[in-house]
Design an enzyme around this catalytic site. Structure first.
Site, PDB file in Angstrom:
ATOM      1  N   ARG A   1       0.878  -1.180   0.000  1.00 53.02           N
ATOM      2  CA  ARG A   1       0.000   0.000   0.000  1.00 53.02           C
ATOM      3  C   ARG A   1       0.912   1.227   0.000  1.00 53.02           C
ATOM      4  O   ARG A   1       2.132   1.112   0.106  1.00 53.02           O
ATOM      5  CB  ARG A   1      -1.021  -0.015   1.143  1.00 53.02           C
ATOM      6  CG  ARG A   1      -0.668  -0.730   2.394  1.00 53.02           C
ATOM      7  CD  ARG A   1       0.486  -0.129   3.139  1.00 53.02           C
ATOM      8  NE  ARG A   1       0.329   1.289   3.331  1.00 53.02           N
ATOM      9  CZ  ARG A   1       1.297   2.141   3.571  1.00 53.02           C
ATOM     10  NH1 ARG A   1       2.564   1.727   3.601  1.00 53.02           N
ATOM     11  NH2 ARG A   1       1.085   3.429   3.742  1.00 53.02           N
TER      12      ARG A   1
ATOM     13  N   ALA B   1       0.887   5.160  -2.146  1.00 53.87           N
ATOM     14  CA  ALA B   1       0.690   5.479  -3.564  1.00 53.87           C
ATOM     15  C   ALA B   1       1.862   5.072  -4.471  1.00 53.87           C
ATOM     16  O   ALA B   1       1.668   4.344  -5.461  1.00 53.87           O
ATOM     17  CB  ALA B   1       0.369   6.966  -3.703  1.00 53.87           C
TER      18      ALA B   1
ATOM     19  N   ASP C   1      -1.734  10.721  -1.876  1.00 48.75           N
ATOM     20  CA  ASP C   1      -2.146   9.736  -2.879  1.00 48.75           C
ATOM     21  C   ASP C   1      -2.486  10.373  -4.211  1.00 48.75           C
ATOM     22  O   ASP C   1      -2.437   9.723  -5.260  1.00 48.75           O
ATOM     23  CB  ASP C   1      -3.331   8.930  -2.369  1.00 48.75           C
ATOM     24  CG  ASP C   1      -2.876   8.037  -1.236  1.00 48.75           C
ATOM     25  OD1 ASP C   1      -2.772   8.534  -0.103  1.00 48.75           O
ATOM     26  OD2 ASP C   1      -2.560   6.866  -1.506  1.00 48.75           O
TER      27      ASP C   1
ATOM     28  N   ASN D   1      -5.081  12.454   0.898  1.00 54.02           N
ATOM     29  CA  ASN D   1      -4.193  11.581   1.677  1.00 54.02           C
ATOM     30  C   ASN D   1      -5.050  10.803   2.672  1.00 54.02           C
ATOM     31  O   ASN D   1      -6.278  10.980   2.730  1.00 54.02           O
ATOM     32  CB  ASN D   1      -3.112  12.403   2.395  1.00 54.02           C
ATOM     33  CG  ASN D   1      -1.994  11.520   2.931  1.00 54.02           C
ATOM     34  OD1 ASN D   1      -1.497  10.639   2.228  1.00 54.02           O
ATOM     35  ND2 ASN D   1      -1.611  11.696   4.185  1.00 54.02           N
ATOM     36  N   LYS D   2      -4.425   9.939   3.437  1.00 58.19           N
ATOM     37  CA  LYS D   2      -5.119   9.059   4.371  1.00 58.19           C
ATOM     38  C   LYS D   2      -6.135   9.801   5.219  1.00 58.19           C
ATOM     39  O   LYS D   2      -5.860  10.901   5.702  1.00 58.19           O
ATOM     40  CB  LYS D   2      -4.056   8.386   5.256  1.00 58.19           C
ATOM     41  CG  LYS D   2      -4.584   7.444   6.309  1.00 58.19           C
ATOM     42  CD  LYS D   2      -5.484   6.373   5.771  1.00 58.19           C
ATOM     43  CE  LYS D   2      -4.859   5.548   4.669  1.00 58.19           C
ATOM     44  NZ  LYS D   2      -5.856   4.711   3.934  1.00 58.19           N
TER      45      LYS D   2
HETATM   46  O1  MRU Z   1      -4.404   3.107   2.323  1.00 56.69           O
HETATM   47  P1  MRU Z   1      -2.926   3.303   2.159  1.00 56.69           P
HETATM   48  O2  MRU Z   1      -2.118   2.704   3.261  1.00 56.69           O
HETATM   49  O3  MRU Z   1      -2.463   2.890   0.785  1.00 56.69           O
HETATM   50  O4  MRU Z   1      -2.740   4.871   2.242  1.00 56.69           O
HETATM   51  C1  MRU Z   1      -1.454   5.399   2.123  1.00 56.69           C
HETATM   52  C2  MRU Z   1      -1.408   6.856   2.350  1.00 56.69           C
HETATM   53  O5  MRU Z   1      -2.413   7.519   2.494  1.00 56.69           O
HETATM   54  C3  MRU Z   1      -0.056   7.498   2.290  1.00 56.69           C
HETATM   55  O6  MRU Z   1       0.015   8.559   3.185  1.00 56.69           O
HETATM   56  C4  MRU Z   1       0.180   8.013   0.875  1.00 56.69           C
HETATM   57  O7  MRU Z   1      -0.008   6.991  -0.057  1.00 56.69           O
HETATM   58  C5  MRU Z   1       1.515   8.565   0.712  1.00 56.69           C
HETATM   59  S1  MRU Z   1       2.690   7.249   0.593  1.00 56.69           S
HETATM   60  C6  MRU Z   1       4.213   7.814   0.217  1.00 56.69           C
END
Ligand code: MRU
Length: 353
Positions: A56, A58, A244, A254-255
């Protein structure tokens, strides 16, 4: 997918491994308790691994999908040396529907497809592998560059807060937000990293804390709700997160919970730094309102550690990303440079560099 003991120490910089013509992923669902690799055999398995959160983050999703295209091409060429390209329509489509928000997935698939479409006769595997490797290596190089640029914004010895995991595990290696933390820590600028635990998948406690502790960088976990109180106490100059997808006007997906953190940070005069490679920037979308936000199974909220924690008969809403408006972002750091107080004009200037 089968489990493979690999003869490397499982570490964050080896979350995605291409070795002896095979693709292995460190199963991030099992961290920090177990360090085990899964071997993937084709596009369907690669898409499942992305959907099910084996991998997981991005940039890591994009890199994995690129290697997934290599696996798919190998299988399709063996099936039909003349018709492999047509057979791959299914593979691109299954990979593209694995998760919707991280634009790096579509960016990497487009890049791989362009190469595949331009190949002449012969086995496509080695040329596609070169491209996937380039995507992987360019991501690590971008993270190193962003690490320096972002660390340059931190002027004094301070503590920082991060959300989710934007580290080596979420990328090709080194990390975006955690790349800045790593560079700044080595430069003597970081006292403590506060990591939001990040419900419901707990990327903060399971992954960010694991990565930083392994590097000997001081890390303290916070429940997501504790960040405001910690910011109110002072001593924190920056919130540092990844992304993301970033829209053309600088709105940041983002998350889930990043938006809360940015609102609270602004209230306390703490600056927000978003660190992401240009492969995360989607100039085709005018604003964050157009970014597709993934909603996952309510069971992820209603259960924790294999145990039901929601009362019987209760539903849950589980959007896994949110949009932080550009107005709440003080700096976007990409490998092309830093955009302060981002807006449509400054984003376009940065992308044109
Ligand atoms: O659901 P996930 O774990 O894929 O979410 C990841 C995130 O939100 C990260 O903060 C984002 O991808 C940046 S990763 C360098």
């Amino acid at each position: 997918m089968e489990t493979k003991p690999l003869d490397i120490r499982a570490d964050a910089d080896h979350a995605i491994v291409w070795r002896n013509d095979r693709l292995y992923l460190l199963d991030q669902r099992l961290l920090p308790g177990e360090e085990c690799y899964l071997e993937l055999h084709g596009a369907d398995e690669t898409a499942s691994a992305i959907r099910d959160m084996v991998v997981r983050g991005a940039p890591a999703i994009g890199i994995t999908a690129a290697y997934g295209v290599v696996l798919a091409a190998r299988r399709r060429y063996a099936e039909s040396p003349a018709g492999w390209r047509g057979l791959m329509t299914h593979d691109y489509s299954v990979l593209a529907t694995s998760r919707p928000t991280a634009v790096n997935l579509f960016w990497a698939l487009d890049r791989m497809k362009r190469v595949a479409d331009n190949l002449t006769a012969g086995d496509p595997e080695q040329r596609l592998l070169r491209e996937a490797r380039a995507i992987h290596q360019e991501d690590v190089a971008a993270n190193r560059t962003m690490g320096g640029l972002g660390a340059g914004l931190i002027k004094e010895y301070t503590s920082v807060i991060t959300h989710c995991n934007a580290g080596a595990l979420a990328t090709g290696g080194y990390g975006t937000a955690l790349g800045v933390v790593r560079t700044a820590y080595v430069a003597g600028k970081v006292k403590m990293v506060y990591a939001d635990e990040t419900r419901p998948w707990l990327q903060g406690s399971r992954l960010t804390a694991w990565e930083l502790a392994r590097d000997g960088i001081p890390v303290t976990l916070l429940t997501d709700g504790a960040a405001a109180s910690r910011l109110a106490q002072g001593g924190i100059d920056w919130v540092i997160v990844g992304s993301d997808r970033i829209a053309a006007n600088g709105d940041v997906a983002n998350k889930i919970g990043t938006y809360n953190l940015a609102v609270v940070a602004r209230h306390h005069g703490v600056r927000v730094m978003v660190v992401a490679p240009t492969s995360t920037v989607d100039m085709s979308l005018a604003s964050g309102a157009e970014i597709p936000i993934e909603t996952r199974d309510p069971a992820e909220v209603l259960r924790c550690g294999g145990r039901q924690i929601g009362a019987d008969g209760v539903d849950a809403w589980n959007p896994v990303f949110d949009i932080t408006p550009a107005a709440l972002v003080d700096a976007i750091v990409t490998e092309k440079g830093v955009v302060r107080s981002p807006n449509a004009e400054t984003m376009a200037q940065m992308m044109a560099r």
